[in-house]
Design an enzyme around this catalytic site. Sequence first.
Site, PDB file in Angstrom:
ATOM      1  N   CYS A  15       0.851  -1.200   0.000  1.00 34.08           N
ATOM      2  CA  CYS A  15       0.000   0.000   0.000  1.00 34.08           C
ATOM      3  C   CYS A  15       0.886   1.251   0.000  1.00 34.08           C
ATOM      4  CB  CYS A  15      -0.899   0.040   1.232  1.00 34.08           C
ATOM      5  SG  CYS A  15      -1.975  -1.386   1.425  1.00 34.08           S
ATOM      6  N   ASP A 489     -37.147  -2.229   3.413  1.00 35.35           N
ATOM      7  CA  ASP A 489     -36.832  -3.555   3.901  1.00 35.35           C
ATOM      8  C   ASP A 489     -38.034  -4.030   4.715  1.00 35.35           C
ATOM      9  OD1 ASP A 489     -35.108  -5.766   4.399  1.00 35.35           O
ATOM     10  OD2 ASP A 489     -34.831  -5.012   6.420  1.00 35.35           O
TER      11      ASP A 489
END
Length: 800
Positions: A15, A489
């Site tokens: 990284c 939902d």
Amino acid sequence: MQITLPIKGMSCASCVKAVEKALGRIDGVSDVSVNFASEKASITASDPVPVEVLIQAVKAEGYDVATSKLEFAVRGMSCAACAAAVERALKGLYGVVDVNVNLASEKAVVEYIPTLTGFEDFKKAVKAEGYGAETITEEFLDREKEDREREYRELLLRFRVSAVLSLLVLIGSISGIPLLSNWYILFLLATPVQFWGGLRFYRSAWSAAKHFSTNMNTLVAMGTSAAYIYSATATFLPSVFESGGLKANVYFDTSSIIITLILLGRLLEARAKGRTSEAIRKLMGLQAKTARVERNGRETEIPIEEVVAGDTVIVRPGERIPVDGVVTEGYSSVDESMLTGESLPVEKAAGDMVFGGTINKFGSFKLRATKIGKETALAQIIRLVEEAQGSKAPIQRLADRVASIFVPAVITTATVTFALWYFLGPEPAFTRALMNFIAVLIIACPCALGLATPTAIMVGTGKGAEKGILIRNAEALETAHRIQSIIMDKTGTITRGEPELTDIVSTDGTRGDEILRLSASAEKVSEHPLAEAIIKKAEEQGLTLTDPEEFTAIPGGGIRARIGTDSIFIGNLSLLEKEGIDPAGVSDTVERLSSEGKTAVLVSVNGRVRGVFGIADSIKEGSVEAISELKRMGIEVVMLTGDNERTAMRIAEMVGIERYFAGVLPEGKVEVVRKLKQERKVVAMVGDGINDAPALAEADVGIAIGTGTDIAMEASDITVIKGDLRSVVEAVKLSKLTLKTIKQNLFWAFFYNVVGIPVAAGILYPFGGPLLNPVFASAAMAFSSVSVVTNSLRLRKKRI
């Protein structure tokens, strides 16, 4: 030049290399060193590299630059041009990523890279523009309130004195009363109004001029000074005009009345602006100042700041609960209306959560402090409301662009007006040119433009907070009014999210309560959610339960138990058949319950099926009403569920939803949001805010619904504290009302200036129309600002 960037998201040495390469490719960068341990990148560059370029390079590799946000107060702003000047100055600082300056709340929110700049730099930049900057602390808020009150009293005094003197000047100018109409007396009466009453305009105009800038006060100072200097010259040096063949006149009444009327406008505006942030002050007023804690066996009252997590806090009847915590001892009813907007008290017993700022109504109890200070639900609500009130809606950008060039454009227009009237107008040309010049300067009002959006946002977000609707920022509030599809939902949003025993069907004549008593006794030691529904129903009916003498849990959700001489088996149809129990005669009942979206649980006693339970996740109160109202508003409602097609269809029919997606796993919810967005719709997602977080973030507007701190506030744009879909309807209606108010305000502000300035310039005169007296121009200008703020305040009274 050395630049240090804090980097987020690095997890290994590769990284580090990726970030170094990305930054090293930027033009002007000669060296890059990234430290994995400190998560910082040190960059050597020949010239300052634009911050946006650095951030973009890091983000392109999948990492990010850590930024901080700081809100602070800005002193001395009076119009949109002031806010624009402060914003420009802060954006010019190296390391600043984004800036929002709110004229209505007199605050600035700066997003910046902490390794490159900080508050001291912000303070210097703001001071260089002629304004003041101060961090917001509790002491500051108290002092700010005192300062506002003192400023209001001072403004009121200046207005009253100016009004009396201006009235005398007006009487003297039109009545011909010997003493009052004397020009020297008029000069003596008008001078205090001009330089004492109008001192704030001169100070602000001078401060702006020192930085080669202009604002609304520049227009007032120029306009009134022109009338005053002209009149003073005519009083003491009339020969200046007479030598040019002009008749000397005085307009002390014009300059005095303009200042008085603008002071009145400022007075009304200050009063109204104070009321726009009333919601925040109410929320802050809910915070307790002290807490009664139990330490070393002794009860002590201490300041709220000294409470620590884990402390045992004692709360007596009628007291405000000081911190968030869990009840450990006692029982009471708590008024949670400040959190949920619900007026009915909520019963609390050991194990229940209570929240700081709510009111204990009747009983005494002890709680274990779990969240204190800035972590409490109330502190989070205050932070969210403050952030929303300080944010800027996209609709405001047009007003900002206009405000940035407004004052110079008005001065240019006024100058051109003077020239045209002086060289081309009828006699007395100079007098008419001067009056029209003053009228154009005075009627122009950038204040109305600057206040149109932020005042409505402040009132709208404040009203939302009072209703238990927390709006993260102005952009979410603006987007919500354009919602075309709302995805919900099922579990925990449309339904309660907990199984409920809805049907008890006896198959052999045995009484329903006897089947329930035996089943609940058998299930007493089970931890299965369906068992809890059976036991809860038995307790509600007051049935006496006995402990099972034998108990065996069967994989697949069934149980076998013995109570006295009875052998009891509870499970679904397939488990019963595996046990060799004949389910004859119950197949139709099982089929019917399944078609209704319910789970069929069969009860066998001594080898015979005695009854069938229908267990369902029941519909929340208000869900059907809310969905119907959303459809009436022209919004498509879509249901998501992990249930099978049949159950999903049944629930959808029960609540009036035509479109649904069944068998959707949590990770599949994001795909459904994307599918609807591909249909070119503005999509909102409503969920419980925990497993729905990715979908909430993907939607154009994420609405988290739940109770108190269980909500994943970070993922949502709007947080509804009440677990009720009717609050979602209220949030959409609030958005529509707020946007309607903003549009009204902006229309009025633009219309007023677009029409008012040409009329003041005398555009109607060639067509037989009147010239606008500067006094009327000042009244119109004062009215325009006040009307915008008052229109925003009307939101507080609107029903949603």
